[in-house]
Design an enzyme around this catalytic site. Structure first.
Site, PDB file in Angstrom:
ATOM      1  N   HIS A 188      -2.269  60.957 -10.681  1.00 57.93           N
ATOM      2  CA  HIS A 188      -1.839  61.498 -11.967  1.00 57.93           C
ATOM      3  C   HIS A 188      -1.390  60.329 -12.837  1.00 57.93           C
ATOM      4  O   HIS A 188      -0.602  59.490 -12.387  1.00 57.93           O
ATOM      5  CB  HIS A 188      -0.666  62.464 -11.786  1.00 57.93           C
ATOM      6  CG  HIS A 188      -0.978  63.622 -10.895  1.00 57.93           C
ATOM      7  ND1 HIS A 188      -1.427  64.826 -11.387  1.00 57.93           N
ATOM      8  CD2 HIS A 188      -0.909  63.760  -9.551  1.00 57.93           C
ATOM      9  CE1 HIS A 188      -1.613  65.659 -10.378  1.00 57.93           C
ATOM     10  NE2 HIS A 188      -1.305  65.038  -9.251  1.00 57.93           N
TER      11      HIS A 188
ATOM     12  N   GLN B 255       0.948  66.908  -1.274  1.00 58.80           N
ATOM     13  CA  GLN B 255      -0.400  66.897  -1.833  1.00 58.80           C
ATOM     14  C   GLN B 255      -0.974  68.310  -1.784  1.00 58.80           C
ATOM     15  O   GLN B 255      -1.489  68.747  -0.763  1.00 58.80           O
ATOM     16  CB  GLN B 255      -1.284  65.918  -1.054  1.00 58.80           C
ATOM     17  CG  GLN B 255      -2.649  65.738  -1.642  1.00 58.80           C
ATOM     18  CD  GLN B 255      -3.496  64.780  -0.816  1.00 58.80           C
ATOM     19  OE1 GLN B 255      -3.109  64.358   0.264  1.00 58.80           O
ATOM     20  NE2 GLN B 255      -4.661  64.445  -1.325  1.00 58.80           N
TER      21      GLN B 255
ATOM     22  N   HIS C 103      -6.264  61.894  -5.268  1.00 55.58           N
ATOM     23  CA  HIS C 103      -6.191  61.952  -6.725  1.00 55.58           C
ATOM     24  C   HIS C 103      -4.904  61.301  -7.190  1.00 55.58           C
ATOM     25  O   HIS C 103      -3.929  61.220  -6.456  1.00 55.58           O
ATOM     26  CB  HIS C 103      -6.284  63.392  -7.237  1.00 55.58           C
ATOM     27  CG  HIS C 103      -5.181  64.295  -6.789  1.00 55.58           C
ATOM     28  ND1 HIS C 103      -5.129  64.831  -5.514  1.00 55.58           N
ATOM     29  CD2 HIS C 103      -4.086  64.759  -7.443  1.00 55.58           C
ATOM     30  CE1 HIS C 103      -4.054  65.595  -5.411  1.00 55.58           C
ATOM     31  NE2 HIS C 103      -3.389  65.561  -6.571  1.00 55.58           N
TER      32      HIS C 103
ATOM     33  N   ASN D 216       0.294  61.864  -4.477  1.00 53.21           N
ATOM     34  CA  ASN D 216       1.083  62.607  -3.498  1.00 53.21           C
ATOM     35  C   ASN D 216       0.378  62.579  -2.145  1.00 53.21           C
ATOM     36  O   ASN D 216      -0.854  62.532  -2.080  1.00 53.21           O
ATOM     37  CB  ASN D 216       1.267  64.059  -3.954  1.00 53.21           C
ATOM     38  CG  ASN D 216       2.082  64.157  -5.214  1.00 53.21           C
ATOM     39  OD1 ASN D 216       3.200  63.665  -5.270  1.00 53.21           O
ATOM     40  ND2 ASN D 216       1.521  64.768  -6.241  1.00 53.21           N
TER      41      ASN D 216
END
Length: 109
Positions: free
Chosen positions: A101, A93, A99, A88
């Site tokens: 997922h 985000q 990061h 995101n």
């Protein structure tokens, strides 16, 4: 100060996580509040704000991160038949730390 759960909680050790894969620069672990039946998060151990805010010097870490994501995603795909790899940006985000997922299955209620 930014909202950075990964530096503030996970990498500091304040929040324990179940590790899936770890290298010198990358950590993949089961999400602490999973949204999917299988929900793994992969993060660089160095604070990087987001994919669009990366510096050229972070390219090696990004490649190591992508290698870990590839390995974890391949394992999830083999076990469950499919997976998604999601990141995101901007207002999507929630935690301001790069990061990804790696998820499979239905969203949890």
């Amino acid at each position: 100060m930014t909202n950075d759960f990964y530096c503030d909680q996970v990498l500091s050790g304040k929040t324990e996580v179940e590790k899936v894969y770890e290298t010198e620069n990358v950590l993949a672990y089961y999400h602490t509040r999973p949204y999917y039946q299988v929900h793994i998060v992969a993060i660089p151990k160095k604070h990087i704000l987001s994919l669009t805010k990366m510096e050229d010097a972070d390219q090696e870490i990004l490649m190591e991160l992508m290698t870990v994501i590839q390995k974890v995603a391949a394992d999830i795909e083999e076990k469950y038949g499919a997976c998604r790899v999601i990141t995101n940006l901007g207002n999507y985000q929630e935690s301001k730390h790069l990061h990804w997922h790696i998820v499979s299955g239905d969203k949890q209620k």
